[in-house]
Design an enzyme around this catalytic site. Sequence first.
Site, PDB file in Angstrom:
ATOM      1  N   HIS A 112      -3.363 -35.148 -12.870  1.00  0.00           N
ATOM      2  CA  HIS A 112      -2.207 -35.746 -13.555  1.00  0.00           C
ATOM      3  C   HIS A 112      -0.866 -35.375 -12.929  1.00  0.00           C
ATOM      4  CE1 HIS A 112      -4.780 -37.160 -16.823  1.00  0.00           C
ATOM      5  NE2 HIS A 112      -5.411 -36.008 -16.675  1.00  0.00           N
ATOM      6  N   SER A 134      -4.868 -32.235 -19.199  1.00  0.00           N
ATOM      7  CA  SER A 134      -4.982 -33.665 -19.446  1.00  0.00           C
ATOM      8  C   SER A 134      -4.736 -34.071 -20.889  1.00  0.00           C
ATOM      9  CB  SER A 134      -6.356 -34.161 -18.983  1.00  0.00           C
ATOM     10  OG  SER A 134      -7.389 -33.375 -19.540  1.00  0.00           O
ATOM     11  N   LYS A 164      -5.396 -42.174 -11.725  1.00  0.00           N
ATOM     12  CA  LYS A 164      -4.196 -41.997 -12.551  1.00  0.00           C
ATOM     13  C   LYS A 164      -2.990 -42.596 -11.820  1.00  0.00           C
ATOM     14  CE  LYS A 164      -7.044 -39.331 -15.055  1.00  0.00           C
ATOM     15  NZ  LYS A 164      -8.042 -38.282 -14.923  1.00  0.00           N
TER      16      LYS A 164
HETATM   17  C1  LIG Z   1      -9.360 -37.896 -15.191  1.00  0.00           C
HETATM   18  C2  LIG Z   1      -9.637 -36.515 -14.743  1.00  0.00           C
HETATM   19  C3  LIG Z   1     -10.736 -36.226 -13.941  1.00  0.00           C
HETATM   20  C4  LIG Z   1     -11.786 -37.257 -13.653  1.00  0.00           C
HETATM   21  O1  LIG Z   1     -11.349 -38.150 -12.709  1.00  0.00           O
HETATM   22  P1  LIG Z   1     -12.062 -39.585 -12.621  1.00  0.00           P
HETATM   23  O2  LIG Z   1     -11.688 -40.071 -11.283  1.00  0.00           O
HETATM   24  O3  LIG Z   1     -11.523 -40.394 -13.731  1.00  0.00           O
HETATM   25  O4  LIG Z   1     -13.534 -39.337 -12.757  1.00  0.00           O
HETATM   26  C5  LIG Z   1     -10.880 -34.950 -13.466  1.00  0.00           C
HETATM   27  N1  LIG Z   1      -9.998 -33.979 -13.789  1.00  0.00           N
HETATM   28  C6  LIG Z   1      -8.950 -34.212 -14.595  1.00  0.00           C
HETATM   29  C7  LIG Z   1      -8.017 -33.101 -14.926  1.00  0.00           C
HETATM   30  C8  LIG Z   1      -8.752 -35.488 -15.097  1.00  0.00           C
HETATM   31  O5  LIG Z   1      -7.741 -35.726 -15.923  1.00  0.00           O
END
Ligand SMILES: *Cc1c(COP(=O)(O)O)cnc(C)c1O
Length: 394
Positions: A207, A179, A239
């Site tokens: 992602h 991320s 995302k």
């Molecule tokens: C954003 C993210 C999460 C968390 O997801 P949310 O729905 O925003 O709580 C978990 N793992 C990764 C790799 C992320 O980038």
Amino acid sequence: MPNTPLWIKTALDERRQQALLRQTVTLDGPQTPTARFNGSIYTSFCSNDYLGLANHPDLIRAVQASAEQYGVGGGASHLVCGHLAPHQALEEALADWLGYERVMLFSTGYMANLGVISALASKTCPVVQDKLNHASLIDGSVLAQSLLRRYLHGDVSSARKLLQKIAIPGLLVTDGVFSMDGDLAPLASLAALAQEENWLFMVDDAHGLGCLGNNGRGSLSLESLDARAVPVLVGTFGKAFGTSGAFVATSNEIADYLTQFARPYIYTTSMSPAIAGATLAALRLIQSSEGEERRAILASHIRYFRQRMAELPVRLMPSDTAIQPIVIGDSDKTLAASEALKTLGVWCTAIRPPTVPIGSARLRITLSASHSKDDLALLCDSLESVLVAKVKCE
Ligand SMILES: *Cc1c(COP(=O)(O)O)cnc(C)c1O
């Protein structure tokens, strides 16, 4: 108000002095590349709305239609009486898309990772993770009170050493796309390692899903991996899907197990049925020719950005994804660069420790299909004028 305890003041002061204090900014409009805040308008390069779906008319219509039919609140946890038809429809559509027996919804990706890891890992089931895995994956191991070991970033031989040293099989966990760096995990090699050593392999593709691979199926698709190679796949809707919430895709038996033991699944209200409806609309867009077009635009933005940056003396990451960080190193300098970009109308928040390792503060630039070519040109021109002077003195 009572007096604030001293240790709270001290912790805040420390963060402030180290240029590490975090604060929220309130946007006066939807999540689009045009962000309005503090009375000004900026072109934003720090959201995870990679496909530009967060404010898409199809999703807005879907949220309205689902709310009219099913209301706004889930009303209870999935297991009590909060599992509504839009939740079931979304689970089935995701399972079908990704080729898994079952999908379970969670309210956020953070909770999905807490739920899955805390249920699967234990004092007798260790966890091995990539050093740069998302915080929620690390926190899952903490909640499980399991042994946690981390291997060098992206390094399969480092992972192998750990698995062989820990005599009992456990859970091997990695992000699909990292991320804060944007690079891809060596998924095929890790899947093979897990199979050889009889460990359960779990991938968090927050992602990758929607953006990468055949039909947007994510990082697994890039390496032709299926449900057998990756028995536990976590995806998030915050995302590329442009909504919120998350899911785990897995086998019937593991899903049955999680239904009994994943506390962040059991003891929480189901996601809003209206959001489930909007998320299904997002999935249909991702699967459609419009999704294909959006992925192509995003890919061309990434190519353009990397070409332009290659001409500058900046530290780019080995990333072909929408996440294109520029590492500056020092937190003060990164904040200053972020502020200087703002004066040019470009918004990109500085990402500092402890979110990233000490000494690797960065501008985490994220690109979206909803950016225009002019937006990209503005970004690159602004980075050139801000960074070329700053980076030299690094
Ligand atoms: C954003 C993210 C999460 C968390 O997801 P949310 O729905 O925003 O709580 C978990 N793992 C990764 C790799 C992320 O980038």
